[in-house]
Design a protein around this motif. Sequence first.
Motif, PDB file in Angstrom:
ATOM      1  N   UNK A  90       0.842  -1.200   0.000  1.00 41.54           N
ATOM      2  CA  UNK A  90       0.000   0.000   0.000  1.00 41.54           C
ATOM      3  C   UNK A  90       0.876   1.248   0.000  1.00 41.54           C
ATOM      4  N   UNK A  91       1.955   1.191   0.767  1.00 34.19           N
ATOM      5  CA  UNK A  91       2.876   2.333   0.799  1.00 34.19           C
ATOM      6  C   UNK A  91       3.520   2.580  -0.558  1.00 34.19           C
ATOM      7  N   UNK A 114      -0.064 -12.043  -2.728  1.00 35.66           N
ATOM      8  CA  UNK A 114       0.016 -13.510  -2.814  1.00 35.66           C
ATOM      9  C   UNK A 114       1.404 -13.925  -3.299  1.00 35.66           C
ATOM     10  N   UNK A 115       1.949 -13.133  -4.230  1.00 33.21           N
ATOM     11  CA  UNK A 115       3.299 -13.428  -4.727  1.00 33.21           C
ATOM     12  C   UNK A 115       4.339 -13.222  -3.634  1.00 33.21           C
ATOM     13  N   UNK A 116       4.327 -12.037  -3.019  1.00 37.77           N
ATOM     14  CA  UNK A 116       5.362 -11.711  -2.031  1.00 37.77           C
ATOM     15  C   UNK A 116       5.302 -12.620  -0.801  1.00 37.77           C
ATOM     16  N   UNK A 149       8.040  -4.329  -6.919  1.00 39.22           N
ATOM     17  CA  UNK A 149       9.456  -4.622  -6.684  1.00 39.22           C
ATOM     18  C   UNK A 149       9.983  -3.836  -5.487  1.00 39.22           C
ATOM     19  N   UNK A 150       9.553  -2.586  -5.377  1.00 41.25           N
ATOM     20  CA  UNK A 150       9.999  -1.768  -4.245  1.00 41.25           C
ATOM     21  C   UNK A 150       9.456  -2.333  -2.933  1.00 41.25           C
ATOM     22  N   UNK A 151       8.216  -2.814  -2.962  1.00 42.05           N
ATOM     23  CA  UNK A 151       7.634  -3.379  -1.741  1.00 42.05           C
ATOM     24  C   UNK A 151       8.382  -4.625  -1.317  1.00 42.05           C
ATOM     25  N   UNK A 152       8.902  -5.350  -2.273  1.00 40.08           N
ATOM     26  CA  UNK A 152       9.605  -6.583  -1.920  1.00 40.08           C
ATOM     27  C   UNK A 152      10.844  -6.255  -1.082  1.00 40.08           C
ATOM     28  N   UNK A 153      11.461  -5.105  -1.320  1.00 44.17           N
ATOM     29  CA  UNK A 153      12.581  -4.674  -0.494  1.00 44.17           C
ATOM     30  C   UNK A 153      12.144  -4.436   0.943  1.00 44.17           C
TER      31      UNK A 153
END
Lengths: 159, 291
Positions: A90-91, A114-116, A149-153
Motif C-alpha cells: 500500500x505504501x 500472494x506473490x510476495x 518490486x519496491x515493496x519486496x525490499x
Amino acid sequence: MDNKILKFSLNGELKEVIVSPSDMLVDVLRDKLNLTGTKKGCGKGECGACTVIMNGEAVNSCLVPAMKAMDAEVETIEGIGSPERLHPLQETFMDLGAIQCGFCTPGMIMSSKALLDKNPNPGKKEVREAISGNICRCTGYVKIEEAVLAASGKYKTKR
Amino acid sequence: MLKDYLLPESTTKVVSLLDNCNGQARIIAGGTDLLLDLPDGKVATECLIDISRIAELKEISLEDGIIKIGAAVTHNQVAKSDLIREKAPALASAAGSVGSYQIRNSGTVVGNVVNAQPAADTAVALVALGASADIVSSGGNITVPVEKMYAGVGKSIVDSTAQLVTCVKFPAALANEGSAFVRLEQRKALALPMLNVAVMVSLKEGKFEWVRICMAPVGPGPVRATAGEDILRGAKVSPELINEAAQAAVKQANPRSSALRGSKEYRTGVLPALVAKALESAVAGAMEINK
Ligand code: FES
Ligand code: FES
C-alpha cells in the motif's frame, strides 16, 4: 432456493453468513459483509479487480462460488493493513504513483501480496506473471511493477 | 435454478450423489468455465457437487512410471510441479499458458479437458503425451484416451451429471524421450491460442523411434498429424526431415478464419513453423543428458 450457512475465516476473523448456493464470493463480500474494497469489474474472470487471497492463492472472487470458501481462509484488501500501519505494498503503490483511478488497485495489491507472501524477492518476470490477470486501464503497468518490486525490499525488513 | 451446493469428501460419495440426483446434479471442480455457462443458460442444473476438497483428487503422483493428475489439481499446481516440468514439459508449459494467474489457481487440468474446447491447451499436450482418463460412475469404471474424449466442438463424451473423471494419467518420459508445447497468441496473458502444438518424441541411436504431433484449434478437438508422424518414424533426426514433417502436418489441419484467432491463410502459413519449433525443442529435451 435453499440457503446455506457459510463459515470461513475472513481477514483472520471467523465469519458466519447466510448465502444462497448460487452466490459468488465477490457479492457476499461486498453486499453481505459490506467489504467493498474488493471491486467487481467484469464478473467473468477477465479483469482481476475482484482478486482476493483464498488459502494463500490469488483467485478471482467473481468466479468463486461462495460455498467454495467454506472453512477457507480468505484475505481481502481490508485485512492487509490499517491507516496507521499500511502494508508495504500500500505504501509503495502510493509513493510511486502506481494508482490513478484506483479501481484495479485492490486486485493488483492482492495478486502482488500472494506473490510476495510466497516469494519475498521476486524478479520482474514473477511480478508480471502474478499480475497477468489484472487489467489496469490507467497506469500502463510500469509503475505498478516498480511498486511491487519496491515493496519486496521493504517486505524483508518489515515482516 | 440452482438449489444446492454440496462439498463431498470422497469420490464414492460423489458417485452416490450423482446417482441419487438422477441427472439433476453436476460436477464442479475449479468452475472457471462452468460458472460462465450457468448464468448464460448454456448449462442448467439444480445442484453442484464440488470435488475440490477431496484429498485423493488433489494429488499429482508418480507410480510405476505412470504420472497421475487428480481431477482437483489446478493448472498452476501442474505448471509449477517439478515432476511435471521434468517428465512432461509439454504439459507444464500448456498448463502455464491457460487464462491468467488467478484462473490457473482455480481452474483444473481435468476440467480443461472435460470442457472440451477445440484448443484446450492441456488437452493438446495430454494427447501428445498419450494420456488417458479414468472415469467412474455407478455404471462402472472406464479408462478412455484423452484423444477420444471429444464428442464435438465444446462437447465431451463425459456426462458430468452422471460421471466423474478422477484423473488423467500418462507414462513419465524416459531418458530418450522429450516433449514440448508451443502456442501462438495475440498477447501473453488471458488470450485464447490462435494455434497450439504439442509433440512428444522418442529417439533411438539418432533416429526417431516414434513421434506424436498434436495441433489445435484446427478441428473440433486436438488433431493428430499422423502423416508427419509417419515421415519421422524410424528416420534419422535432421532439420530437413523435421521441416518435411511440419509441412505434411498442415495437410491434416483445417483452421477456420476467426476474428479472435486469425485468418485461415495466416494460420495455415505459420502452423508448419510451430510444428517444427515444437519438434526441435522436444528433440533437444530428449537428448539432454542427466535428466
Ligand atoms: S470482476 Fe472478477 S475478474 Fe473481473
Ligand atoms: S488505476 Fe485506474 S484501472 Fe488501474
